[in-house]
Scaffold this active site. Sequence first.
Site, PDB file in Angstrom:
ATOM      1  N   GLN A  64      72.402  16.235  21.850  1.00 41.95           N
ATOM      2  CA  GLN A  64      71.151  15.843  21.191  1.00 41.95           C
ATOM      3  C   GLN A  64      71.339  14.679  20.227  1.00 41.95           C
ATOM      4  OE1 GLN A  64      71.075  19.829  19.130  1.00 41.95           O
ATOM      5  NE2 GLN A  64      70.193  18.619  17.467  1.00 41.95           N
ATOM      6  N   CYS A  70      67.343  20.434  19.076  1.00 46.19           N
ATOM      7  CA  CYS A  70      68.138  21.517  19.664  1.00 46.19           C
ATOM      8  C   CYS A  70      67.280  22.524  20.422  1.00 46.19           C
ATOM      9  CB  CYS A  70      68.954  22.219  18.588  1.00 46.19           C
ATOM     10  SG  CYS A  70      67.958  22.951  17.262  1.00 46.19           S
ATOM     11  N   HIS A 364      69.030  26.348  14.025  1.00 47.67           N
ATOM     12  CA  HIS A 364      69.545  25.691  15.235  1.00 47.67           C
ATOM     13  C   HIS A 364      69.361  26.607  16.433  1.00 47.67           C
ATOM     14  CE1 HIS A 364      71.939  22.825  17.462  1.00 47.67           C
ATOM     15  NE2 HIS A 364      72.883  23.710  17.739  1.00 47.67           N
ATOM     16  N   ASN A 385      76.340  24.857  23.309  1.00 51.41           N
ATOM     17  CA  ASN A 385      75.702  24.083  22.252  1.00 51.41           C
ATOM     18  C   ASN A 385      75.168  22.771  22.847  1.00 51.41           C
ATOM     19  OD1 ASN A 385      74.823  23.306  19.719  1.00 51.41           O
ATOM     20  ND2 ASN A 385      76.783  23.673  18.705  1.00 51.41           N
TER      21      ASN A 385
END
Length: 446
Positions: A64, A70, A364, A385
């Site tokens: 990102q 996110c 997040h 992630n």
Amino acid sequence: MSKAISAENISQYQSALENTPASDVLQRGVMNNGILKSAESTLPQTTMEQTFSIDLETGAVANQKQSGRCWMFAALNTMRHQIQAQFKIKDFELSQNYTFFWDKFEKSNYFYENVIKTATEDIDSRKVAWLMANPQGDGGQWDMLTALIDKYGIVPKYVMPETFSSSASNQMNAVLNQKLRKDAVTLRGLVAAGKSADEIEEAKSKMLSDDYRILAYSLGTPPTKFDFEYRDDDKEYHIDRDLTPKTFFEKYIGWNTDDYQSVINAPTADKPYNHLYTVEMLGNVIGGREVRHLNLAIDDFKQIAIKQLEAGETVWFGSDVGKESDGKLGILDTALYDKNALFASDFDMTKAERLDYGQSLMTHAMVITGVDIVDGKPTKWKIENSWGDKAGQKGYFVASDDWFDNYVYQVVVNKKYLPAAIQDTIKAEYDQPTVLKPWDPMGALA
């Protein structure tokens, strides 16, 4: 009566410091290395290895970059996993920039509508102050992403690729928020002057036209039709012509977004379990899907996530990723830093206390792609992630089960994995959920 700190108090505190065992050694360590390195334990590095009894194959991670997308990356990643597997396209990505454009545009309209709705309130009222603090930003919630998809669909990444402002959004956000606050002055003035609803709507439409231009310059113009062209992992060529973003979603993802439910774990006194909640003034698409959170106890919360993983589907989740974590190592573990021992103090708080007193909230969103089950219970979780492959182990993190208990606040699961009684609760309460205040921690944007 308030009491100031006296010289005698300071003398006592200095004596207590000097009498703390090894205080001089600890002081040098913290001064030279910082708090976290000084408090860091090496044990999690040996126990948090990336081996899991349930481990879904998802490919290379996305990035990102310098943006707060996110929640989009995590949601689109859960969808691209399906495309990768079904159509055999390794490391395929959907366009985060496309949904970013429409989110910014819809948030602008959402802001204007809330400005009009609160225009008769004093400018220093808490609600108006909350609106003006951040007219729009990069963050969001799962339901906000599905509202965008329901209205605009999605596209492959190459159809609307990244731009400078999608990857580094600060400049664009500053300009757009300046514009939105200026427009708020105008809209509140129109309401104060007693202008008609049609006159206010005409002024708002002109404002949105300017907003569209700002976003088009920054992010590009969203496509209306495109060809889906790719070569699969078997080197077979494919092309599907004249797709719209909505027909692409229907054909290549095919989800009924209503099947997916946001589930939270908020053990605070004001949110009884097994009930549905929403947050005032939280959303993006006017008339679109609204935020609905089902609050469950932590064991139930984890079990439904495990059920979805066992069925071969990854899980979107929201957490406070900055707490008890090492981004470089990719470890999320409450045993990572022993601040209590370092400072001979007690930093422990319950999850409810952290929420109530502002110590923690969701910051997040990521994707759960695996879990290690030992003797029927989860011990650690595999996390995809969206910080690129330099963080963690090629972009993947591992979270201890205790960290999950303490710092994971939201998962999104297919309703079919929920008990029948809970599904009935969702149906019964969907149109009349408990409404939380705009600043409630469950309204935090990932």
